[in-house]
Design a protein around this motif. Structure first.
Motif, PDB file in Angstrom:
ATOM      1  N   ARG A  51      -9.412  -3.337   2.123  1.00 31.05           N
ATOM      2  CA  ARG A  51      -9.129  -2.734   0.814  1.00 31.05           C
ATOM      3  C   ARG A  51      -8.956  -3.806  -0.258  1.00 31.05           C
ATOM      4  O   ARG A  51      -9.375  -3.624  -1.404  1.00 31.05           O
ATOM      5  CB  ARG A  51      -7.857  -1.885   0.928  1.00 31.05           C
ATOM      6  N   CYS A  52      -8.367  -4.927   0.117  1.00 35.87           N
ATOM      7  CA  CYS A  52      -8.060  -5.972  -0.861  1.00 35.87           C
ATOM      8  C   CYS A  52      -9.148  -7.040  -0.975  1.00 35.87           C
ATOM      9  O   CYS A  52      -9.080  -7.858  -1.901  1.00 35.87           O
ATOM     10  CB  CYS A  52      -6.744  -6.673  -0.489  1.00 35.87           C
ATOM     11  N   THR A  56      -1.611   5.971   1.943  1.00 37.17           N
ATOM     12  CA  THR A  56      -2.759   5.147   2.319  1.00 37.17           C
ATOM     13  C   THR A  56      -2.573   4.587   3.725  1.00 37.17           C
ATOM     14  O   THR A  56      -3.502   4.584   4.539  1.00 37.17           O
ATOM     15  CB  THR A  56      -2.937   3.994   1.317  1.00 37.17           C
ATOM     16  N   HIS A 109       0.839  -1.197   0.000  1.00 37.28           N
ATOM     17  CA  HIS A 109       0.000   0.000   0.000  1.00 37.28           C
ATOM     18  C   HIS A 109       0.875   1.247   0.000  1.00 37.28           C
ATOM     19  O   HIS A 109       1.922   1.283   0.657  1.00 37.28           O
ATOM     20  CB  HIS A 109      -0.900   0.028   1.239  1.00 37.28           C
ATOM     21  N   CYS A 161      -6.200  -2.747   5.701  1.00 37.13           N
ATOM     22  CA  CYS A 161      -5.526  -3.219   4.488  1.00 37.13           C
ATOM     23  C   CYS A 161      -6.247  -4.436   3.916  1.00 37.13           C
ATOM     24  O   CYS A 161      -6.390  -4.568   2.691  1.00 37.13           O
ATOM     25  CB  CYS A 161      -4.071  -3.565   4.792  1.00 37.13           C
TER      26      CYS A 161
END
Length: 572
Positions: free
Chosen positions: A245-246, A207, A203, A242
């Motif tokens: 986000r993925c 971010t 990232h 994180c």
């Protein structure tokens, strides 16, 4: 971390691994295996079929670790199960809505007892962030100073904190607590979540800084003070962001409009392909994975992370920015001869935001729009000519394709391989045969001479985007004849971009059938009998696609059955 079954394991050892892990046991019960992919640098692991799955069948369901409505839909759906019926606001907080006592009770056990009557603002002033512009895909605010990301973070942290004991090593709990392998218990959900990739090292620094700000705000949120023995650190929360986000999914309604966002750990185990053999749908807040083609034992089950209607460059950019990998599926294999890889070379890329803005500011139709409108008029004037054209006649011509000829070629080649008109024959063309038809058609379109003007190319994505806008404009204007022809062209391009039983194909075919029927009802002519039969044909196509992509009991299927009944009753 969960154990993984690799093809290198012996059958006996693999069975032992499955029995000792609730996640693998749950997957195995549904005929799936979770395998390492040491030979594929683009994949950490993959979900493979251990048995045959027929198209239209449910592969597996996935329960949300947390799912919340979008700000604009929060007042329209139950804040737990996403049902739109009989909503009642919580009498204490006056914020969250539920569809009934059962949902309220379950929400109270899961999270609402901690968030009810808690102020939405955090106890400290948020740390300023220079990158506060949503370009990174972060969500907009929900209410107060909270953000969708922070709301999701708090809800997931609640779920993890409440169930922290089941996250102990396998020998201390999870295997013993997993009683029914057919049910996704919290143990399975949390076990799957613990294995998801966060790509924290990939990232951008900006971010990560933003995530730390959100994590700090979440820790200072009064909700955390209400959770007994909550020991989640800022590092834990940043890692969870994180992972969101993925791995997060957009929860959508029957019309495929996004209504919420959710963390679905089991669903996140499935890899991406731009030619998927499965799709995700939602029954309330439960995620359902459905096969849209037959899947054989040993074949990987894949879904689409991005819309296949995007060009190759746009898809790759979205996949790199959100999921940190470069797709090498059969459609993305640039430079390889044959197959669906030809498709993106023909489509090109859609207009940029700047180009669209400039076109709108000009206030005059673009060259592409003028050409499409002229082609639709020609199609209407020469209806008999295009109705009589066969694919063989079009293929024999070396002239650049007109828009009607392109639509006729694609539809007459591929649609017969989607459904059967005979009630006794319920077996459409096999997947391999259909893929051969599609490959040959794409090879021909790719080799055919391109028009001199880019604005007059029916195979380009820019043409599709303009035609789609005109399609819905004509629907709004009750111009059903033009809308029907535009809809046929759009469907032709969809059949090249999407798998044949993709839900988008089903929805568009249903909309096309409605347009054609409205044309029969509101514009009586001497050709009404032929038009009604054409409408009935497209209703038949939609039935096959909707049954596979949505399911026979779905809202879309019920809507289609209602239309079919009207056409059958009044069309003849």
């Amino acid at each position: 971390m969960s154990l993984y079954v690799s093809p290198r394991f012996s059958s006996h050892l693999a069975d032992l691994c499955i029995m000792s892990d609730p996640l693998l046991c749950y997957l195995d019960h549904h005929g799936l295996s979770l395998d390492h992919c040491p030979s594929d640098p683009t994949k950490f692991r993959a979900v493979h079929a251990r048995r045959h799955f027929s198209r239209g069948s449910t592969v597996i369901t996935s329960q949300p670790l947390a799912a919340i409505p979008l700000p604009q839909t929060k007042s329209d759906y139950c804040n737990r199960c996403f049902k739109p019926d009989r909503l009642q606001r919580c009498s204490k907080c006056k914020v969250d809505l539920f569809c009934g006592k059962e949902c309220f009770t379950e929400a109270w056990k899961e999270w609402h007892r901690y968030t009810c009557r808690i102020p939405t603002k955090t106890n400290s002033k948020p740390v300023p962030d220079d990158n506060d512009n949503d370009d990174l895909g972060l969500s907009n605010t929900i209410y107060g100073d909270g953000k969708l990301d922070e709301e999701m973070l708090v809800r997931v942290a609640l779920a993890l904190a409440v169930q922290r004991k089941v996250l102990a090593p396998p020998q201390k709990g999870p295997a013993a607590q997993q009683t029914d392998p057919s049910v996704e218990t919290p143990v399975v959900t949390l076990s799957a979540f613990s294995t998801l990739m966060s790509h924290a090292d990939l990232h951008p620094p900006s971010t990560i800084a933003r995530y730390k700000t959100l994590a700090r705000g979440a820790i200072l949120n009064p909700v955390f003070n209400a959770i007994p023995d909550c020991d989640l650190s800022m590092l834990d929360l940043t890692t969870y962001l994180c992972r969101f986000r993925c791995n997060n999914f957009a929860v959508h309604d029957a019309q495929l409009f996004a209504i919420g966002e959710g963390t679905y750990p089991v669903g996140s185990l499935f890899n991406h392909s731009c030619r998927p053999n499965a799709v995700v749908a939602y029954k309330g807040a439960t995620q359902v994975l459905r096969c849209i083609e037959d899947v054989e034992p040993g074949e990987e089950v894949v879904i689409g992370y991005v819309d296949p209607a995007n060009g190759r460059a746009a898809r790759r950019q979205k996949l790199r920015e959100k999921y940190f990998f470069t797709c090498v599926c059969e459609r993305c294999c640039e430079g390889e001869a044959g197959g669906v890889a030809f498709l993106d070379e023909m489509l090109g890329e859609a207009q940029t935001e700047l180009e669209r803005a400039q076109e709108m500011m000009n206030g005059t139709p673009s060259a592409t729009q003028k050409w499409i409108e002229a082609e639709i008029r020609r199609w209407k004037q020469e209806q008999n000519k295009y109705d009589a054209l066969t694919p063989q006649q079009i293929l024999a011509s070396s002239n650049p394709l007109t828009l009607p000829a392109f639509a006729s070629l694609v539809l007459n080649t591929l649609v017969p391989a989607i459904y059967q008109t005979s009630i006794t024959d319920s077996t459409p063309t096999p997947k391999t045969t259909y893929n051969d038809l599609l490959t040959a058609l794409l090879a021909h379109l790719h080799a055919r001479p391109a028009p001199k003007h880019v604005s007059r190319n029916p195979t380009m994505l820019r043409t599709l985007v303009t035609a789609t806008r005109l399609f819905y404009d004509r629907i709004a204007e009750d111009a059903w004849d033009e809308a029907g022809r535009l809809g046929m062209y759009v469907l032709a391009v969809y059949l090249l971009m999407y798998p044949r039983y993709h839900p988008m194909v089903g929805l568009h075919t249903l909309t096309l059938a409605k347009c054609l029927w409205n044309g029969v009802v509101k514009g009586p002519t001497e050709t009404d009998g032929a038009r009604a039969r054409e409408c009935e044909r497209w209703v038949g196509v939609a039935k096959w696609v909707v049954a596979v992509g949505f399911g026979e009991g779905s809202q879309v299927a019920r809507e289609l059955e209602e239309l079919a009944g009207v056409v059958q009753r009044d069309g003849m």
